[in-house]
Each structure stands twice: as structure tokens, then as C-alpha cells.
Design a protein around this motif. Structure first.
Motif, short mmCIF file in Angstrom:
data_model
loop_
_atom_site.label_atom_id
_atom_site.label_comp_id
_atom_site.label_asym_id
_atom_site.label_seq_id
_atom_site.Cartn_x
_atom_site.Cartn_y
_atom_site.Cartn_z
N UNK A 1 11.15 52.04 -11.02
CA UNK A 1 11.13 52.22 -9.57
C UNK A 1 10.57 50.98 -8.88
N UNK A 2 9.47 50.45 -9.41
CA UNK A 2 8.88 49.25 -8.81
C UNK A 2 9.87 48.08 -8.85
N UNK A 3 10.53 47.89 -9.98
CA UNK A 3 11.47 46.79 -10.10
C UNK A 3 12.59 46.92 -9.07
N UNK A 4 13.11 48.14 -8.91
CA UNK A 4 14.21 48.34 -7.97
C UNK A 4 13.78 48.06 -6.53
N UNK A 5 12.59 48.54 -6.16
CA UNK A 5 12.12 48.31 -4.79
C UNK A 5 11.83 46.82 -4.55
N UNK A 6 11.26 46.14 -5.52
CA UNK A 6 10.98 44.71 -5.34
C UNK A 6 12.26 43.90 -5.27
N UNK A 7 13.29 44.30 -6.01
CA UNK A 7 14.57 43.59 -5.92
C UNK A 7 15.19 43.74 -4.54
N UNK A 8 15.06 44.92 -3.94
CA UNK A 8 15.59 45.12 -2.59
C UNK A 8 14.83 44.26 -1.58
N UNK A 9 13.52 44.21 -1.71
CA UNK A 9 12.71 43.42 -0.79
C UNK A 9 13.01 41.93 -0.92
N UNK A 10 13.39 41.49 -2.12
CA UNK A 10 13.67 40.07 -2.33
C UNK A 10 14.94 39.62 -1.61
N UNK A 11 15.79 40.55 -1.20
CA UNK A 11 17.06 40.17 -0.57
C UNK A 11 16.91 39.84 0.91
N UNK A 12 15.86 40.36 1.55
CA UNK A 12 15.71 40.16 3.00
C UNK A 12 14.25 39.84 3.33
N UNK A 13 14.04 39.28 4.51
CA UNK A 13 12.70 39.03 5.00
C UNK A 13 12.24 40.27 5.76
N UNK A 14 11.44 41.10 5.11
CA UNK A 14 11.00 42.37 5.70
C UNK A 14 9.51 42.54 5.46
N UNK A 15 8.67 41.90 6.28
CA UNK A 15 7.21 41.98 6.07
C UNK A 15 6.68 43.41 6.10
N UNK A 16 7.21 44.25 7.00
CA UNK A 16 6.73 45.63 7.07
C UNK A 16 7.06 46.38 5.79
N UNK A 17 8.25 46.16 5.27
CA UNK A 17 8.61 46.79 4.00
C UNK A 17 7.72 46.34 2.86
N UNK A 18 7.39 45.05 2.84
CA UNK A 18 6.50 44.54 1.80
C UNK A 18 5.12 45.16 1.92
N UNK A 19 4.64 45.33 3.16
CA UNK A 19 3.29 45.86 3.38
C UNK A 19 3.17 47.31 2.93
N UNK A 20 4.25 48.07 3.02
CA UNK A 20 4.14 49.49 2.64
C UNK A 20 4.65 49.77 1.23
N UNK A 21 4.88 48.71 0.44
CA UNK A 21 5.44 48.89 -0.91
C UNK A 21 4.60 49.83 -1.75
N UNK A 22 3.30 49.58 -1.82
CA UNK A 22 2.45 50.39 -2.71
C UNK A 22 2.42 51.85 -2.25
N UNK A 23 2.39 52.07 -0.94
CA UNK A 23 2.43 53.44 -0.45
C UNK A 23 3.72 54.14 -0.81
N UNK A 24 4.84 53.41 -0.71
CA UNK A 24 6.13 54.00 -1.08
C UNK A 24 6.18 54.32 -2.56
#
Length: 256
Positions: free
Chosen positions: A115-138
Motif C-alpha cells: 500500500x505504501x509503495x502504491x501511494x508513493x508512486x502516485x505522489x511521485x507523478x504530480x506535485x501535490x504537497x497536501x497529498x504528501x503531507x497526509x500520506x501517513x494519515x492515509x
């Protein structure tokens, strides 16, 4: 409908796209209608507010919203006027407890590393600071949802497939195929072509609304299905919504 549900990061979208194209089924990813659903639902708290209350609270909120969205998904699928052919519906919003009357369904549940790998791969495709900030909560919420799917699958006697950090996708796809059986297919030609274009246009609409919502300067390319109408065509073209519109000079995207 036939369903592929499960927790985020389990490969649901990739497997659903593959099966829908090989089996000539209409594809209906719930996430492609997210912004359409927002305007048809009552006001909701933001994801950030839910996550701030903790993973259990955020998971409960996700399930409540999912139950409301399921009604909208049913309306959307009926609106496609598919006759006896079921839509292959895919998304984390589909839980075993919601599948009464659905004969063919399967749930994929990844381990925490996948799950972590999949979410980090999605974040790597775009510049989304809010998404990065809530990664651990998600990720904490995702773990709660994964356990819920496991419990409900056992309780309701539904097929569950565990996805490890080193998944055998061939084996997993074969297990999904077995669980879904052999549903009726779209007729090759005009009807198959129209449904593929319907799905591609939904992807364009969702992408543009997402871009506007989070303020992206540009969208990353993503896959569009060939609209040739040939049975079993699995050809895919990647691009942005604007590029998709420009590629359809004759009104259809043909890439095979």
C-alpha cells in the motif's frame, strides 16, 4: 455489476482495465466519477478533517460515504443502458457487506508495504504537497480499511485475495478471473466502441476537475483505451485529456 473491491494499492485498477478489455466488458472505476458524485451528495467534512480525528474515525467516514456513493454508482451504471451485460465496477468504496445480490465479486487486500509503495508512486507523478503531507494519515486509515475488508469477506463468504509486497500478478489476475466467472460481453463494433469512448471521456472529465481542484499546472499522461470496437482489443494510448481530444481527428481514438 460485477465487482473488484479491496483496499488501496492492491492493483485493482490495473487488473480491472486488463480484464475489461480482454473480456469486452464495460469498465466503471468508481474514482472516475468522484467529482460527479460530489455534486449529488450532501455536504461532507474534508479528508483532512477526518484524518485529524484518527485512522478509525477516518475509516468510518470513508465507509459511510461509500454507502452513499454506491447508490450513485448504481444510478450511473443503469444510465449506461448496458442491457444484460454487467459493468465491471472497481474501487476501494466497494465492501463485502454492500454486495448483497451481486453474484460475482472479489476483494484484493494488500499488505502495508504494498500500500505504501502504491501511494508513493502516485505522489511521485504530480506535485501535490497536501497529498504528501497526509500520506501517513492515509496509510493508517488504509490499514483499518484493509482489516475491515478481511473481516467482512469472511463474514459474508466472499472471495478475498491477499496481495503481498512482492505480488505474482499473473496468479492474482487468474484468481480474479476465476472469481468473476464468464459474464456476458458487449457486442463488438459500434456498442463496444461507444462504451470505450464513454469511459475515456469520463477519464478526461475527472482529470480536468482534479487538476482544477488541486491547482496542478499540467496533468501527467494517463491511459486511454483504444476505441476501435474490435473484440478483445487491449491497445492503450497514454496522454492528457487535451491530447486525447486532439488525437480523435475522426471522432474516435484508434491506436491498435
Amino acid at each position: 455489476m460485477v465487482w473488484i473491491g479491496g483496499a488501496p494499492g492492491a492493483g485493482k485498477s490495473t487488473i480491472a482495465r486488463d480484464l475489461a478489455r480482454r473480456w469486452d466488458l464495460p469498465l466503471h472505476p468508481v474514482d472516475l466519477w468522484t467529482y460527479d458524485h460530489v455534486g449529488r451528495m450532501p455536504p461532507m467534512r474534508s479528508l483532512a478533517e477526518d484524518l485529524a480525528e484518527g485512522p478509525a474515525f477516518a475509516a468510518d467516514a470513508f465507509v459511510r460515504i461509500s454507502r452513499t456513493r454506491l447508490e450513485l454508482v448504481s444510478e450511473d451504471v443503469r444510465g449506461r443502458e448496458l442491457g444484460d451485460v454487467p459493468a465491471l465496477v472497481e474501487g476501494p468504496q466497494l465492501f463485502p457487506s454492500m454486495a448483497n445480490g451481486v453474484a460475482a465479486a472479489v476483494w484484493l487486500v494488500p499488505d502495508a508495504e504494498q500500500t505504501r509503495r502504491a501511494r508513493e508512486e502516485r505522489l511521485a507523478r504530480v506535485e501535490d504537497p497536501e497529498g504528501r503531507a497526509r500520506l501517513e494519515g492515509l496509510l493508517a486509515r488504509d490499514a483499518v480499511l484493509a482489516d475491515l475488508v478481511r473481516r467482512e469477506a469472511v463474514e459474508h463468504g466472499r472471495t478475498l485475495i491477499e496481495v503481498s509486497a512482492a505480488p505474482d500478478w499473473v496468479e492474482i489476475t487468474a484468481a480474479v478471473e476465476k472469481a468473476l466467472g464468464s459474464p456476458p460481453q458487449l457486442e463488438a463494433g459500434g456498442e463496444l466502441r461507444r462504451q470505450r469512448q464513454y469511459e475515456n471521456k469520463a477519464a478526461c472529465r475527472q482529470g480536468r476537475l482534479w487538476q482544477e481542484d488541486i491547482g496542478l499546472a499540467s496533468l501527467p499522461p494517463y491511459p486511454f483505451a483504444c476505441e476501435c470496437g474490435r473484440s478483445g482489443c487491449s491497445a492503450v494510448w497514454s496522454g492528457t485529456p487535451d491530447e486525447y481530444d486532439g488525437r480523435r481527428a475522426d471522432g474516435w481514438l484508434t491506436v491498435c
